[in-house]
Motif scaffolding. Structure first.
Motif, PDB file in Angstrom:
ATOM      1  N   GLN A 115      -1.709  12.516  -7.526  1.00 24.74           N
ATOM      2  CA  GLN A 115      -2.342  11.554  -6.626  1.00 24.74           C
ATOM      3  C   GLN A 115      -2.392  10.169  -7.278  1.00 24.74           C
ATOM      4  O   GLN A 115      -3.378   9.433  -7.171  1.00 24.74           O
ATOM      5  N   LEU A 150      -2.994   2.910  -8.453  1.00 26.40           N
ATOM      6  CA  LEU A 150      -3.666   3.487  -7.289  1.00 26.40           C
ATOM      7  C   LEU A 150      -3.882   4.972  -7.572  1.00 26.40           C
ATOM      8  O   LEU A 150      -2.925   5.721  -7.768  1.00 26.40           O
ATOM      9  N   THR A 184       0.486   5.392   0.896  1.00 25.68           N
ATOM     10  CA  THR A 184      -0.367   6.467   1.384  1.00 25.68           C
ATOM     11  C   THR A 184      -0.046   7.734   0.623  1.00 25.68           C
ATOM     12  O   THR A 184       1.075   8.245   0.678  1.00 25.68           O
ATOM     13  N   ASP A 200     -10.249  12.341  -7.102  1.00 18.44           N
ATOM     14  CA  ASP A 200     -11.593  12.249  -7.684  1.00 18.44           C
ATOM     15  C   ASP A 200     -12.013  13.537  -8.389  1.00 18.44           C
ATOM     16  O   ASP A 200     -13.160  13.685  -8.797  1.00 18.44           O
ATOM     17  N   SER A 218      -9.774   5.495  -6.131  1.00 18.40           N
ATOM     18  CA  SER A 218      -9.987   4.391  -5.200  1.00 18.40           C
ATOM     19  C   SER A 218      -8.889   4.387  -4.153  1.00 18.40           C
ATOM     20  O   SER A 218      -7.788   4.913  -4.368  1.00 18.40           O
ATOM     21  N   ALA A 219      -9.191   3.779  -3.015  1.00 18.11           N
ATOM     22  CA  ALA A 219      -8.194   3.625  -1.955  1.00 18.11           C
ATOM     23  C   ALA A 219      -7.378   2.360  -2.134  1.00 18.11           C
ATOM     24  O   ALA A 219      -6.456   2.094  -1.364  1.00 18.11           O
ATOM     25  N   GLU A 220      -7.713   1.562  -3.153  1.00 16.02           N
ATOM     26  CA  GLU A 220      -7.030   0.291  -3.396  1.00 16.02           C
ATOM     27  C   GLU A 220      -6.395   0.282  -4.785  1.00 16.02           C
ATOM     28  O   GLU A 220      -6.845   0.981  -5.698  1.00 16.02           O
ATOM     29  N   TYR A 221      -5.366  -0.540  -4.936  1.00 18.26           N
ATOM     30  CA  TYR A 221      -4.776  -0.745  -6.253  1.00 18.26           C
ATOM     31  C   TYR A 221      -5.771  -1.432  -7.176  1.00 18.26           C
ATOM     32  O   TYR A 221      -6.553  -2.289  -6.743  1.00 18.26           O
ATOM     33  N   SER A 236       0.847  -1.183   0.000  1.00 17.57           N
ATOM     34  CA  SER A 236       0.000   0.000   0.000  1.00 17.57           C
ATOM     35  C   SER A 236       0.880   1.229   0.000  1.00 17.57           C
ATOM     36  O   SER A 236       2.001   1.208   0.472  1.00 17.57           O
ATOM     37  N   LYS A 249      -6.093   8.432  -6.335  1.00 20.14           N
ATOM     38  CA  LYS A 249      -6.902   8.976  -5.252  1.00 20.14           C
ATOM     39  C   LYS A 249      -7.447  10.371  -5.537  1.00 20.14           C
ATOM     40  O   LYS A 249      -7.946  11.031  -4.635  1.00 20.14           O
ATOM     41  N   THR A 280      -3.782  14.077   0.406  1.00 19.13           N
ATOM     42  CA  THR A 280      -5.062  14.468  -0.192  1.00 19.13           C
ATOM     43  C   THR A 280      -4.808  15.239  -1.472  1.00 19.13           C
ATOM     44  O   THR A 280      -3.744  15.826  -1.663  1.00 19.13           O
TER      45      THR A 280
END
Length: 249
Positions: free
Chosen positions: A139, A181, A5, A185, A212-215, A3, A183, A8
């Motif tokens: 992002q 990944l 992080t 939107d 998405s928060a996931e790959y 993962s 993030k 924002t």
């Protein structure tokens, strides 16, 4: 699955303008991405854009083979001999019959009838690894896989293992799956099949990638096209090779 992080979403008008300008430089009337919003991020274009501040995260090795112990077909051992030794030990029907039989260097020497020291055992090199390249401004993080060869191993004739490894990694290449990944939107991200034929449906040529928060795993056709684009532009993207060589140092 690893993962990463990401902060924002950031406001980056200059970056958006640059991406929009890059897309506008192409002929939009026949471009498969023409139905996307004007400021969309096209994955392959972004990954090969050297003006974007890309960083490498989590470059690691998942498989590493460095050995002289693996067998090779007799042909490889015989071809590695000096010409003078070949002339003194020409191929006979019995030796020709052994051409494709795997064996060690010492076994090949015994078969030919020469001292084992006269046959050099190559280093068998196979390295597989992965890395994550990411842009804070976009992002966007993309996990890629790399290797030194698509074969079981690459044979390198050097005295020291470290030199063999260095030689093998000069021609490293991307391969395999690609995971994304994303993030942000606020901006559309898509993968586009630029080389798709006219029979390919529009929804297969353009793949929107949702935030998405996931790959997310890219379909094989999109992964293959992105790999081809990365390979073609690799000399202009030195951070990949630098990270790999540092990991193996």
């Amino acid at each position: 699955m690893d993962s990463l992080t990401l902060p924002t979403p950031l406001s980056n008008d200059n970056l958006n303008d640059h991406l929009a300008a890059s897309s506008a430089a192409e002929t939009r009337t026949e471009h498969p991405a023409q139905s996307l919003p004007p400021n969309s991020v096209i994955l392959a274009e972004a990954l090969t854009d050297s003006s974007i501040h890309w960083q490498i995260h989590n470059c690691k090795v998942s498989k590493k083979t460095v050995t002289q112990e693996l067998p090779l077909p007799f042909l490889y051992h015989y071809d590695s001999l000096d010409d003078a030794i070949k002339q003194a030990n020409p191929l006979t029907p019995a030796l020709l019959a052994q051409f494709n039989r795997p064996m060690s260097a010492s076994e090949a020497a015994q078969l030919i009838g020469i001292e084992a020291a006269l046959i050099t055992s190559p280093w068998h090199i196979k390295v597989i690894g992965s890395l994550v390249v990411f842009s804070e401004a976009l992002q966007l993080a993309v996990r890629l896989h790399w290797t030194n060869t698509g074969k079981d191993t690459e044979q390198i004739y050097t005295k020291e293992a470290v030199d063999a490894l260095s030689t093998a990694l000069k021609d490293w290449q991307f391969f395999g799956r690609i995971d994304v990944l994303y993030k942000n939107d606020k901006q559309t991200l898509a993968s586009v099949l630029e080389d798709a034929d006219s029979q390919t449906a529009a929804n297969e040529r353009i793949l929107p990638i949702a935030a998405s928060a996931e790959y997310q795993l890219l379909p094989a056709p999109h992964a293959l096209e992105i790999i081809a684009r990365l390979e073609a532009d690799k000399t202009d993207l030195p951070w990949f090779g630098k990270a790999i060589l540092e990991r193996l140092a």
